[in-house]
Design a protein around this motif. Structure first.
Motif, PDB file in Angstrom:
ATOM      1  N   MET A 265      38.276  27.732  40.846  1.00 20.69           N
ATOM      2  CA  MET A 265      38.954  28.903  41.390  1.00 20.69           C
ATOM      3  C   MET A 265      40.369  29.124  40.849  1.00 20.69           C
ATOM      4  N   PRO A 266      41.210  28.090  40.642  1.00 23.40           N
ATOM      5  CA  PRO A 266      42.534  28.364  40.061  1.00 23.40           C
ATOM      6  C   PRO A 266      42.454  29.023  38.691  1.00 23.40           C
ATOM      7  N   LEU A 273      42.110  37.465  38.304  1.00 18.72           N
ATOM      8  CA  LEU A 273      42.896  38.104  39.358  1.00 18.72           C
ATOM      9  C   LEU A 273      44.329  38.386  38.922  1.00 18.72           C
ATOM     10  N   GLY A 274      44.754  37.789  37.803  1.00 16.72           N
ATOM     11  CA  GLY A 274      46.105  38.018  37.295  1.00 16.72           C
ATOM     12  C   GLY A 274      47.183  37.288  38.067  1.00 16.72           C
ATOM     13  N   LEU A 275      46.815  36.229  38.804  1.00 18.34           N
ATOM     14  CA  LEU A 275      47.803  35.458  39.558  1.00 18.34           C
ATOM     15  C   LEU A 275      48.396  34.366  38.670  1.00 18.34           C
ATOM     16  N   THR A 276      49.525  33.824  39.070  1.00 21.11           N
ATOM     17  CA  THR A 276      50.137  32.737  38.311  1.00 21.11           C
ATOM     18  C   THR A 276      49.407  31.429  38.598  1.00 21.11           C
ATOM     19  N   TRP A 332      41.262  43.466  45.983  1.00 22.01           N
ATOM     20  CA  TRP A 332      42.674  43.381  46.391  1.00 22.01           C
ATOM     21  C   TRP A 332      43.239  42.008  46.011  1.00 22.01           C
ATOM     22  N   PRO A 333      43.433  41.762  44.722  1.00 22.36           N
ATOM     23  CA  PRO A 333      43.906  40.432  44.301  1.00 22.36           C
ATOM     24  C   PRO A 333      45.337  40.151  44.757  1.00 22.36           C
ATOM     25  N   SER A 334      45.502  39.075  45.487  1.00 24.66           N
ATOM     26  CA  SER A 334      46.831  38.649  45.936  1.00 24.66           C
ATOM     27  C   SER A 334      46.751  37.189  46.340  1.00 24.66           C
ATOM     28  N   ILE A 335      47.883  36.542  46.319  1.00 26.68           N
ATOM     29  CA  ILE A 335      47.905  35.134  46.693  1.00 26.68           C
ATOM     30  C   ILE A 335      47.553  34.960  48.168  1.00 26.68           C
TER      31      ILE A 335
END
Length: 431
Positions: A265-266, A273-276, A332-335
């Motif tokens: 998943m990370p 998802l474009g997350l860090t 809704w990609p978000s941390i």
């Protein structure tokens, strides 16, 4: 006259002081194995540069990951050798041997000279370290599970066995914390210059205490009784082949869901998802902490309600909720949403693994319990290790970004077929 060998007799009641030592002795090996595995995985780029210089970064990284995965090849071997040793000689003796071998592998990793120092011998030393860790880790799970369920008070086998699963997750969180501290305290050139050894040295520091605790353990009464009447029989007798396949089927959901929804998943969060990377890892660590907290609760619940109801609830939930959860985080990609979704999966995983290890132990008689649990878990672990690669492949062939959910749903479906024939023995004495 020599003093009689100490025993561990199950009694009624909650966890008491005597059994805390048994719990620590049984679970510390799984904690160290998962700690070492995660440390190597996180430091793969550094290990690739220092031990596998191949002219380009991609090839070096592949060689590092192949070496990392080489430990998997030893899992069935370790499961058979140490599992049989545990069933013939004793749970405590096998756990002591497993910890000694694991400590040797960790020491080799911590103090291995780099390629620049001794050339091709450097990657060979790292390979040997991984083989030793894979061998010992495979035998660890069955022996520890057998010791826990056979030492548990009446009506608490689910709780005791679930602590073994929690220890694996604690190893992951501890490793993440140590790596985070190292990255905050050191620059990359300092890590390459020798700082990378510190996490392995920290893990190695656990070994002497673990060996001391395990050296002074007795054997559960049920094992001592069976040892007197044991006959030499193969762990792979035809009459037990069905139980081995059943255990393997029940393990599918745990190893594949854990690999896809936590290990993979990370990477998914960063790429899709474009997350860090830091935020994605944070969400995974928090979700793992949720699993750690809920797993013993689920194990204790299975002692009251039975193993099968909780296993069914988790299995059906994974089938129904996994794909919608992927759709949700892609929309809704978000941390914050990732953390919420992964924590929900963490609860479901705890609901499944909480009763799982006690259910597996109850499938087999005392004379083959350790080897059977070790072998089935070792084989399932190999399958689970390929789950992230399979999830990536599913995205490519289907064109659906949420396709990794199908790997989890497929595993849950296979485990559901196993549950259809699984006989819940939580209310029966161990055979």
């Amino acid at each position: 006259m020599s003093s009689p060998e100490p025993t561990i007799a199950p009694t009624t009641g909650a966890i008491n002081v005597k059994r805390r030592r048994v719990i620590v002795a049984a679970t510390i090996g799984n904690l160290l194995e998962w700690y070492d595995n995660f440390i190597f995985g996180v430091l793969a780029l550094t290990m690739a540069r220092l031990f596998f210089p191949a002219g380009n970064e991609a090839t070096s990284l592949i060689l590092a990951f192949v070496t990392y995965g080489a430990g998997l090849a030893m899992r069935p071997v370790g499961a058979i050798v140490l599992g049989i040793y545990a069933d013939r000689i004793g749970r405590s003796a096998a756990l002591y041997a497993a910890m000694f071998i694991m400590g040797l592998g960790t020491a080799l990793m911590a103090f291995a000279p780099t390629y620049q120092t001794i050339g091709v011998w450097a990657p060979l030393i790292v390979l040997l370290a991984r083989l030793l860790q894979g061998f010992s880790g495979a035998g660890e799970i069955g022996s520890a599970t057998a010791l826990l369920v056979e030492s548990a008070p009446a009506g608490s086998r689910g709780l005791y066995a679930s602590l073994n699963a929690s220890s694996q997750q604690i190893g992951f969180v501890l490793a993440a914390f140590v790596v985070m501290v190292m990255n905050l305290a050191m620059a990359q050139d300092e890590i390459d210059a020798g700082g990378w050894r510190l996490p392995f040295v920290f893990g190695l520091a656990i070994v002497p205490a673990a060996l001391y605790i395990r050296a002074n353990l007795g054997e559960p009464d049920i094992f001592r009784q069976r040892a007197k009447e044991r006959r030499m029989r193969s762990a792979f007798a035809i009459g037990r082949a069905g139980s081995l396949l059943l255990a393997l089927g029940m393990l599918f959901l745990y190893v594949i869901a854990g690999s896809v929804l936590f290990v993979y998943m990370p990477t998914f969060a960063v790429q899709k998802l474009g997350l860090t990377g830091a935020s994605a890892l944070f969400a995974t660590v928090v979700a793992t902490c949720v699993t750690i907290a809920c797993t013993p609760v689920a194990g204790a619940m299975s002692d009251r309600l039975g193993r099968k109801p909780l296993l069914w609830i988790a299995t059906v939930s994974f089938v129904l909720l996994t794909y919608p959860a992927f759709v949700l985080i892609l929309a809704w990609p978000s941390i914050a949403l990732l953390l919420l979704v992964q924590s929900g999966f963490g609860i479901l995983l705890a609901l499944y693994v909480g009763p799982l290890f006690s259910a597996l132990a109850e499938l087999f008689p005392t004379r083959i319990r350790a080897v059977a649990v070790s072998l089935t878990y070792g084989i399932a672990g190999i399958i689970g290790a390929f789950a992230p690669a399979f999830a990536t492949w599913l995205i490519v062939v289907t064109g659906l970004v949420g396709a990794p959910a199908f790997a989890v749903i497929g595993a849950a479906t296979l485990s559901a077929f196993a549950l259809l024939v699984f006989e819940d023995r939580s209310g029966e004495p161990l055979s």
